[in-house]
Design a protein around this motif. Structure first.
Motif, short mmCIF file in Angstrom:
data_model
loop_
_atom_site.label_atom_id
_atom_site.label_comp_id
_atom_site.label_asym_id
_atom_site.label_seq_id
_atom_site.Cartn_x
_atom_site.Cartn_y
_atom_site.Cartn_z
N LEU A 129 -2.74 3.30 5.59
CA LEU A 129 -1.97 2.05 5.64
C LEU A 129 -2.47 1.15 6.76
O LEU A 129 -2.52 -0.08 6.60
CB LEU A 129 -0.48 2.35 5.81
N ALA A 130 -2.85 1.75 7.89
CA ALA A 130 -3.38 0.98 9.01
C ALA A 130 -4.65 0.24 8.62
O ALA A 130 -4.82 -0.94 8.95
CB ALA A 130 -3.65 1.90 10.20
N GLY A 132 0.79 -1.22 0.00
CA GLY A 132 0.00 0.00 0.00
C GLY A 132 0.83 1.27 0.00
O GLY A 132 0.31 2.36 -0.23
N ILE A 133 2.11 1.15 0.25
CA ILE A 133 2.99 2.32 0.25
C ILE A 133 3.14 2.81 -1.18
O ILE A 133 3.62 2.09 -2.05
CB ILE A 133 4.36 1.98 0.88
N PHE A 180 5.72 0.64 11.62
CA PHE A 180 6.12 -0.11 10.43
C PHE A 180 6.85 0.80 9.44
O PHE A 180 7.92 0.46 8.93
CB PHE A 180 4.88 -0.74 9.77
N VAL A 181 6.28 1.97 9.19
CA VAL A 181 6.91 2.93 8.27
C VAL A 181 8.28 3.35 8.80
O VAL A 181 9.25 3.41 8.05
CB VAL A 181 5.99 4.15 8.04
N LYS A 182 8.36 3.60 10.10
CA LYS A 182 9.64 3.98 10.71
C LYS A 182 10.69 2.88 10.50
O LYS A 182 11.84 3.16 10.15
CB LYS A 182 9.46 4.25 12.21
N VAL A 221 -4.51 -2.90 11.23
CA VAL A 221 -3.74 -2.67 12.45
C VAL A 221 -4.04 -1.25 12.94
O VAL A 221 -4.69 -0.47 12.26
CB VAL A 221 -2.21 -2.84 12.22
N SER A 222 -3.52 -0.92 14.12
CA SER A 222 -3.70 0.43 14.65
C SER A 222 -2.84 1.41 13.84
O SER A 222 -1.87 1.01 13.19
CB SER A 222 -3.31 0.49 16.12
N GLU A 223 -3.20 2.68 13.92
CA GLU A 223 -2.40 3.69 13.23
C GLU A 223 -0.99 3.74 13.80
O GLU A 223 -0.02 3.92 13.07
CB GLU A 223 -3.06 5.06 13.31
N ARG A 224 -0.86 3.55 15.10
CA ARG A 224 0.47 3.54 15.72
C ARG A 224 1.32 2.40 15.17
O ARG A 224 2.52 2.58 14.91
CB ARG A 224 0.35 3.44 17.24
#
Length: 71
Positions: A14-15, A4-5, A28-30, A20-23
């Motif tokens: 993306l969440a 999805g990126i 994941f992105v980090k 999954v949660s936004e956090r």
């Protein structure tokens, strides 16, 4: 989520894709940024980090992990 990126979606979108949660999406992105597999997209600034795939880095990551290759 990785598929999805696209340089346009934020962590909220993306969440939802990853259920999954936004956090969790932010973490994941980090992690993908730290691994060098994605890079920040040019979104004109702002607080949210939006990323896109770094195809050259992804290919290199796979090359290093393929059987018979020197690491």
């Amino acid at each position: 989520m990785f598929e999805g990126i696209d340089g346009r979606r934020g962590s909220g979108e993306l969440a939802k894709l990853g259920s999954v949660s936004e956090r969790a999406a932010q973490l994941f992105v980090k992690e993908m940024l730290e691994m060098g597999l994605v890079r920040p997209a040019d979104t004109g600034g702002g607080r949210m980090v939006i990323v896109e795939h770094d195809n050259a880095a992804i290919l290199e990551w796979f090359r290093k992990r393929s059987p018979g290759e020197a690491k």
